[in-house]
Design a protein around this motif. Structure first.
Motif, short mmCIF file in Angstrom:
data_model
loop_
_atom_site.label_atom_id
_atom_site.label_comp_id
_atom_site.label_asym_id
_atom_site.label_seq_id
_atom_site.Cartn_x
_atom_site.Cartn_y
_atom_site.Cartn_z
N CYS A 27 20.38 -41.20 -22.15
CA CYS A 27 21.53 -40.84 -22.45
C CYS A 27 21.97 -40.45 -23.78
CB CYS A 27 22.63 -41.97 -21.63
SG CYS A 27 22.68 -41.91 -19.93
N LEU A 28 21.34 -41.61 -24.41
CA LEU A 28 21.36 -41.50 -26.04
C LEU A 28 20.81 -39.92 -26.52
CD1 LEU A 28 22.21 -42.86 -28.71
CD2 LEU A 28 19.93 -43.64 -28.63
N LEU A 29 19.61 -39.78 -26.28
CA LEU A 29 19.02 -38.46 -26.83
C LEU A 29 19.88 -37.03 -26.17
CD1 LEU A 29 15.49 -39.16 -25.80
CD2 LEU A 29 16.56 -39.08 -27.96
N VAL A 30 20.35 -37.11 -24.91
CA VAL A 30 21.06 -35.99 -24.24
C VAL A 30 22.49 -36.23 -25.11
CG1 VAL A 30 22.40 -35.18 -22.50
CG2 VAL A 30 20.35 -36.16 -22.03
N SER A 31 23.06 -37.20 -25.32
CA SER A 31 24.26 -37.42 -26.20
C SER A 31 24.16 -36.80 -27.68
CB SER A 31 24.72 -38.73 -26.24
OG SER A 31 25.19 -39.12 -25.04
N ILE A 32 23.20 -36.95 -28.40
CA ILE A 32 22.84 -36.53 -29.76
C ILE A 32 22.87 -34.88 -29.66
CG2 ILE A 32 21.05 -36.52 -31.67
CD1 ILE A 32 20.24 -39.32 -30.91
N PHE A 33 21.76 -34.39 -28.76
CA PHE A 33 21.82 -32.87 -28.66
C PHE A 33 23.28 -32.48 -28.12
CE2 PHE A 33 21.28 -29.38 -25.78
CZ PHE A 33 20.64 -28.57 -26.42
N LEU A 34 23.80 -32.78 -27.12
CA LEU A 34 25.14 -32.31 -26.76
C LEU A 34 26.10 -32.43 -27.77
CD1 LEU A 34 25.02 -32.74 -22.90
CD2 LEU A 34 24.52 -30.75 -24.24
N PHE A 35 26.30 -33.70 -28.53
CA PHE A 35 27.18 -33.83 -29.47
C PHE A 35 27.10 -32.87 -30.59
CE2 PHE A 35 28.42 -35.72 -33.75
CZ PHE A 35 29.75 -35.92 -33.42
N TYR A 36 25.75 -32.29 -30.98
CA TYR A 36 25.33 -31.30 -32.10
C TYR A 36 26.18 -29.96 -31.40
CZ TYR A 36 22.92 -27.58 -34.61
OH TYR A 36 22.82 -26.51 -35.48
N GLN A 37 25.75 -29.81 -30.07
CA GLN A 37 26.33 -28.47 -29.39
C GLN A 37 27.79 -28.38 -29.43
OE1 GLN A 37 24.54 -25.82 -28.22
NE2 GLN A 37 22.81 -26.79 -29.21
N ALA A 38 28.42 -29.62 -29.36
CA ALA A 38 29.92 -29.81 -29.02
C ALA A 38 30.44 -29.48 -30.41
CB ALA A 38 30.52 -30.92 -28.70
N LEU A 39 29.85 -29.72 -31.79
CA LEU A 39 30.03 -29.37 -33.05
C LEU A 39 30.32 -27.86 -33.09
CD1 LEU A 39 28.53 -32.19 -35.20
CD2 LEU A 39 30.98 -31.87 -34.35
N GLN A 40 29.62 -27.06 -32.37
CA GLN A 40 29.70 -25.61 -32.69
C GLN A 40 30.68 -25.02 -32.07
OE1 GLN A 40 27.16 -25.18 -34.85
NE2 GLN A 40 26.76 -27.10 -34.79
N VAL A 41 31.36 -25.53 -30.90
CA VAL A 41 32.45 -25.15 -30.23
C VAL A 41 33.51 -24.48 -31.13
CG1 VAL A 41 34.18 -25.54 -28.33
CG2 VAL A 41 31.84 -26.55 -27.85
N ARG A 42 33.96 -23.29 -30.86
CA ARG A 42 35.03 -22.77 -31.57
C ARG A 42 36.04 -22.10 -30.62
NH1 ARG A 42 32.51 -25.39 -34.58
NH2 ARG A 42 31.67 -24.66 -36.45
N PRO A 43 37.32 -22.02 -31.08
CA PRO A 43 38.41 -21.56 -30.28
C PRO A 43 38.05 -19.94 -30.11
CG PRO A 43 39.42 -22.79 -32.05
CD PRO A 43 37.93 -22.64 -32.47
N SER A 44 38.15 -19.52 -28.85
CA SER A 44 37.63 -17.87 -28.80
C SER A 44 38.29 -17.43 -27.33
CB SER A 44 36.13 -17.80 -28.72
OG SER A 44 35.76 -18.28 -27.50
N THR A 45 38.67 -16.10 -27.35
CA THR A 45 39.16 -15.52 -26.39
C THR A 45 38.76 -14.02 -26.30
OG1 THR A 45 40.77 -15.20 -24.62
CG2 THR A 45 41.48 -15.19 -26.88
N SER A 46 39.24 -13.31 -25.26
CA SER A 46 39.18 -11.87 -25.73
C SER A 46 40.13 -11.29 -24.71
CB SER A 46 37.79 -11.47 -25.23
OG SER A 46 37.51 -11.32 -23.93
N PHE A 47 40.47 -10.09 -25.02
CA PHE A 47 41.45 -9.20 -24.25
C PHE A 47 41.04 -9.01 -22.73
CE2 PHE A 47 43.11 -4.97 -22.61
CZ PHE A 47 44.45 -5.35 -22.70
#
Length: 791
Positions: A27-47
């Motif tokens: 769980c710790l290893l998965v959390s480190i990887f997905l926490f890094y991925q979560a930091l890359q999330v940006r607001p986005s949308t398209s028409f």
């Protein structure tokens, strides 16, 4: 049961608790990887993600997208002269600068940019010598009094009053068509997607803020899809603050519930891990955060807390006669893992059914939320008990659980009367009356938007105030329904085509809710009148093909290059559901009568056409989603409890909540639309948790031979507090949205809060009343078989 039998572990339990360090490390290893991925999330949308791409209206619009110049994703910037009118040197210079500034903003379709400063905006007049014309702002313009007077005359002759120029001459518009993707200025071989948030900020900084500060006599108003979405994304910043408030309130309530700081931190930590995993997985599968999917982290947090509370409550109860924290955690895992899994699957079903809606943002919400609730299986059903097996629970919490197990509870004893033979029939009658009343009032529920402007935003938001300014000062509103008239090549200018177009325009302008309509016929009539000395008698369509061809020469943008498509622009007062229904119905009736080989009237483009298509998808999907949710939830309950009676006890309170929720939406003037439709599914999927947890305990006490009311009292003693707390936590998690500046988020928060609280109340109040009529305790007493939860 013997202690030996109770402590007989399943394979899954042995796998997890015999390898606790490994579980925590994974769980710790998965959390480190997905926490890094979560930091890359940006607001986005398209028409395109916000429209139903498979709807016939949208498919026709996309099919002819290249022929519908400037009728798709556009922004309108109105530059207002606060004192005086537009015919001043200072104002015209500001307008020129605004036009030039917008030209260089990335994402603007520069070929279609239009304002009084555009060379394509021209005037025409009839003289004794024939037609005369030119650019509205001539090359000789120098800002002098004579030039301004010439400009005034040109504007009057241009036909742009009410379109590019306001009816009172105090403002004019810069019409800005946008590209969904555009070449990277630094690498022409790469296409960049339009960033709505960045584009909105550039409009604010480079246009509104800059020129209002530069010229105090100027006020800028901006409307359009891209600006609206940009404002919505900006509103997401507040959501982070709401999440923080919900977290702090939950922290206080959790400590009050557990009297144990260790278990409080454990529940909050594992739930935050679930939120981070969900955000990380969103980015991993290529999703961003849009104004709709922002709801998901709140829901995951609320659902995670609710399951965590059940685990902590169970461990506290088991700790009374367990040797250590590990034994208590294992017993609780064994007892609650399966009902927790069923409840989580019910949550997931509520989300997955949203996939039937053909709208990208809703499908992304469904997938993101489904991923999130499945994550809770690992974080709150597995990681949390493992963590508690190390930390344990405070003695104060265990002592309170022991006392609660043996002492009399007046409050729970009072609530147990819901299962009383006299009270139960009264409850059922009240529920039936509420159901009938909800059905009756729910008929007032409308599909689509019920307000002018952008109903996603507050009525007093800057965007809606700008939109109201456009409506009040121009003859062409921002709500445009585009009818595409399709013919054979070179067929749009023949009389057999233009006459029906003229009839359609007359029909539409006499339809309630329509401001005006224009097409190549509008230009043709004006030109024919001009070619006949301006005589009003000649403002009609000629049957001479050459005359018609000449008359549409200046109808720029009102037919395509080979004259096989001619759009009819219908300007509406607003985009309320009733207005759209009337306009679309009128066009469809006309098309049914006039469509033939070589001539078709096709719906629809323009923002009103898109909204009409969206409303149709919502109307068709609403019942389908509700039926699917209930079928899936009922199926899981049936599979779990193997009893029609048990399934009815759990599902019927949810049905009552759905009906009352529709009535509340009708009462508050909230329409069923993209923002509110998910609430219908989510309220059912999440609300079933209460019934599953309550009925699981109730059934176990009935099997022990207790009469119904006493069995329900014991159920409330053991799990009632957890259910009550769960309902409050779920509601608090979304109730903070009610204060959002984004109105549709506030609507979602209000409706979800209502549905979650009512589902909790329905489980506590109506479930035992229904059990009085549907469950036969004597048939359950002493039986071991039956539900999946039976030992």
């Amino acid at each position: 049961m013997s202690n030996h039998h109770q402590d007989k572990a399943t394979f899954l339990e042995r796998l997890i608790f015999n390898n606790r360090p490994t579980v925590i490390l994974i769980c710790l290893l998965v959390s480190i990887f997905l926490f890094y991925q979560a930091l890359q999330v940006r607001p986005s949308t398209s028409f395109e993600k916000m429209i139903p791409l498979k709807h016939p209206f949208i498919q026709k619009m996309l099919e002819h997208r290249n022929d519908l110049a400037n009728l798709g994703n556009t922004v309108r910037i109105s530059v207002e002269a606060v004192d005086g009118d537009i015919f001043s040197k200072e104002y015209m210079e500001t307008l020129r600068q605004v036009h030039d500034e917008v030209f260089y903003i990335p994402g603007v379709d520069r070929s279609g940019l239009k304002s009084l400063w555009s060379p394509s905006v021209r005037w025409t007049e009839v003289t004794e010598e024939g037609f005369a014309g030119g650019e509205v702002i001539p090359q000789t313009y120098d800002g002098s009094a004579d030039s301004l007077e010439e400009l005034r005359n040109n504007v009057l002759k241009s036909g742009q009053i009410g379109r590019l120029v306001s009816n009172n001459f105090k403002s004019s518009i810069v019409d800005v068509p946008l590209l969904e993707s555009y070449p990277d200025p630094n690498d022409q071989g790469t296409l960049l997607k339009l960033d709505y948030r960045q584009f909105s900020h550039e409009l604010e900084e480079k246009i509104r803020d800059k020129y209002e500060a530069q010229n105090p006599n100027v006020k800028v108003h901006i409307v359009g899809f891209a600006k609206k979405v940009g404002d919505l994304i900006d509103g997401l910043v507040m959501v982070v603050a709401f999440f923080g408030v919900a977290f702090l309130i939950t922290l206080v309530l959790l400590y009050w519930f557990t009297l144990c700081i260790r278990s409080t931190i454990a529940v909050l930590s594992t739930t935050l891990v679930a939120v981070l995993w969900q955000l990380g997985l969103m980015h991993t599968v290529g999703f961003g955060l849009d104004p709709y999917s922002m709801l998901v982290p709140f829901l995951i947090f609320a659902i995670g807390i609710s399951h965590g509370v059940q685990k902590i409550n169970g461990i506290a109860l088991q700790s009374g006669d367990a040797d250590n924290a590990l034994t208590a955690a294992r017993r609780t895992f064994r007892q609650l893992f399966l009902p927790g899994m069923i409840a989580i699957l019910a949550d997931a079903v509520g989300f997955i059914t949203l996939l039937v809606i053909d709208i990208g943002v809703i499908r992304e919400l469904a997938i993101s939320a489904s991923i999130g609730v499945l994550v809770i299986v690992f974080t709150n059903l597995i990681l949390l008990p493992v963590a508690i097996s190390y930390t344990g629970i405070s003695k104060k919490s265990i002592e309170r659980s022991k006392k609660d197990a043996v002492r009399e509870h007046p409050f729970w004893r009072l609530l147990s009367n819901f299962a009383h033979p006299v009270v139960a029939p009264i409850s059922v009658v009240i529920a039936l009356a509420a159901f009938a009343g909800g059905l009756w009032y729910g008929h007032n529920l409308k599909i689509g938007d019920l307000d002018q402007g952008a109903p996603e935003l507050r009525p007093d938001s800057r965007y809606n105030l700008d939109n109201q300014f456009i409506i009040n000062n121009y003859s062409t509103s921002s709500d445009v329904l585009v009818v595409m008239v399709k013919t054979a090549a070179e067929g749009c200018s023949i009389h057999e085509t233009m006459q029906p177009i003229d009839e359609l325009m007359w029909k539409m302008t006499n339809t309630e809710g329509v401001q005006s309509a224009i097409s190549l016929v509008t230009v043709s009539k004006q030109m024919i009148k001009g070619m006949n000395e301006g005589n009003l008698k000649w403002e009609t369509l000629s049957r001479n093909k050459d005359v018609l061809n000449n008359s549409i020469a200046r109808a720029d943008g009102l037919f395509n290059t080979d004259c096989s498509l001619a759009p009819v622009l219908v300007f509406l007062n607003d985009h309320k559901a009733e207005t759209l229904d009337r306009a679309v119905g009128a066009v469809q009736a006309f098309a049914k009568e006039h469509n033939k080989d070589g001539l078709e009237f096709l719906l629809a483009a323009g923002n009103a056409g898109i909204e009409a298509a969206t409303n149709e998808v919502i109307a068709k999907s609403e019942l389908t989603i509700l039926v699917l949710v209930y079928l899936c939830v009922a199926g899981m309950c049936m599979l779990t409890f193997r009893s029609i009676a048990a399934t009815l006890c759990i599902v019927l309170p949810l049905v009552l909540t759905s009906v009352l929720g529709n009535a509340l939406m009708a009462f508050l003037g909230i329409g069923v639309k993209v923002a509110t439709l998910p609430v219908i599914a989510l309220g059912v999927g999440i609300g079933v948790d209460y019934g599953i947890y309550i009925y699981t305990r109730l059934e176990s006490f009935l099997r022990a031979g207790l009469p119904l009311q006493e069995a329900y009292y014991q159920t409330l003693k053991s799990t009632g507090k957890a259910v009550l707390f769960t309902g409050l936590c779920l509601a608090i998690g979304v109730a903070t949205w009610i204060f959002s500046a984004i109105k549709f988020q506030a609507d979602m928060g209000l409706m979800l809060t209502f549905m979650l609280l009512w589902n909790m109340f329905g489980a506590l109040w109506l479930l035992p009343a229904l059990a009085r009529f549907l469950i036969k305790p004597e048939k359950l007493a002493g039986k071991v078989g039956g539900s999946l939860f039976a030992h």
